[in-house]
Design a protein around this motif. Sequence first.
Motif, short mmCIF file in Angstrom:
data_model
loop_
_atom_site.label_atom_id
_atom_site.label_comp_id
_atom_site.label_asym_id
_atom_site.label_seq_id
_atom_site.Cartn_x
_atom_site.Cartn_y
_atom_site.Cartn_z
N ASP A 1 0.85 -1.20 0.00
CA ASP A 1 0.00 0.00 0.00
C ASP A 1 0.88 1.25 0.00
N SER A 2 2.00 1.16 0.70
CA SER A 2 2.96 2.27 0.69
C SER A 2 4.34 1.73 1.06
N GLY A 3 5.36 2.55 0.85
CA GLY A 3 6.72 2.13 1.15
C GLY A 3 7.54 1.97 -0.12
N LYS A 4 8.82 1.70 0.10
CA LYS A 4 9.75 1.63 -1.03
C LYS A 4 10.58 0.36 -0.96
N ILE A 5 10.93 -0.16 -2.14
CA ILE A 5 11.85 -1.31 -2.20
C ILE A 5 12.98 -0.93 -3.15
N ILE A 6 14.21 -0.91 -2.62
CA ILE A 6 15.38 -0.65 -3.45
C ILE A 6 16.14 -1.96 -3.59
N THR B 1 10.00 -0.28 -6.64
CA THR B 1 8.66 -0.22 -6.05
C THR B 1 7.56 -0.24 -7.11
N ASN B 2 7.74 0.56 -8.15
CA ASN B 2 6.66 0.66 -9.14
C ASN B 2 7.03 0.07 -10.50
N LEU B 3 8.02 -0.83 -10.45
CA LEU B 3 8.49 -1.42 -11.72
C LEU B 3 7.42 -2.29 -12.37
#
Length: 328
Positions: free
Chosen positions: A73-78, A85-87
Amino acid sequence: MNNTLLTVINLNKAFFMNQQPLDFFRSRKKNTIKVIDNISFDLHHGEILVVAGESGSGKTTLARIIIKALNADSGKIIFDNRDITNLKGKDLFRIRSKMQMIFQDPYSSLDPRMKVFDIIKEPLQVHNKGLKKNEIKQAIYSALSKVNLEPLDEISNKYPHMLSGGQRQRVSFARSLVLKPKLIIADEPVSMLDVSVRLQILSLMKKLKEIDNISFLYITHDLSTSRYVGDNIIVLYKGQIIEYGNLQDVITNPLHPYTKALIAAIPKLRQSEYSKIAVKNEFDQSTTYQGCKFLHKCIYAIDKCEHEAPNLTIDDKNHKVRCFNYKS
Ligand SMILES: Nc1ncnc2c1ncn2[C@@H]1O[C@H](COP(=O)(O)OP(=O)(O)OP(=O)(O)O)[C@@H](O)[C@H]1O
Ligand SMILES: [Mg+2]
């Protein structure tokens, strides 16, 4: 040099939950339950990070979000210095070969109609088109050798039903390895195997980390065997990290009452100091919390715990705990 492979920042995920079975038809009155609650952590190259926690604490959901089988729902993945995150589309497809997942059940995760050779060939055909026949064979045999499945010709020609559970799980690892992943997420990879072969599979993970510098997110209920392979540990409770630290340190010096109870429950690990640590036998059906999520189980709770949610704070250099009263 940046040694971080994966960074997860403030990840959140809630699922809808019907209050009553018939509510869905009557009023569509729904409730949400936060399954991943503001999770942040780093995973380094060549690190085995254990994720432990009781059933329903959010371990698999966390894994599915990281491999992007599920959106947060929210947050980031590197991952590998890239915000994934939005790939979507081709970019996501490319990243997928670099992060692989191994599942709990080696009996249902392999196609029973395919020979081992073809099972391992499949991801290569999807991701590495253009490989010559002999290159494919070489890649498959090299993956099989890495997971110690031999003789190569004989194993390649077998169907999954002809293999033991431990051998099948090795085939799952080989299938991941042909793509030369940087991260393997292993969700309870040994819990369905005989006790005698569990340590062999865990040793394999350790070997792959040491030789190929692969990082692992190792999801498990089993703290007693994880100490042989893990570097650091995250303890999850109701979707929150309640403790994080070096695995040996957390096992010998757990800070959170929940971690203490987990460790006290394992005969092999039990130390006299923790042998009496218990939790209250109370059932909690709450879906929202004003204070600490562990309150109803905690024998050390103080007034503050009811009204204020504790943050994850650093006790020691790299040992974090989410508790106001962990020193008692
Ligand atoms: N798609 C979904 N829709 C609704 N709720 C879900 C969904 N997936 C998981 N949940 C709920 O989210 C919570 C966490 O589930 P998850 O599978 O991540 O737990 P887990 O820690 O992996 O448990 P286990 O140790 O049993 O595998 C559970 O309460 C589960 O019922
Ligand atoms: Mg699970």
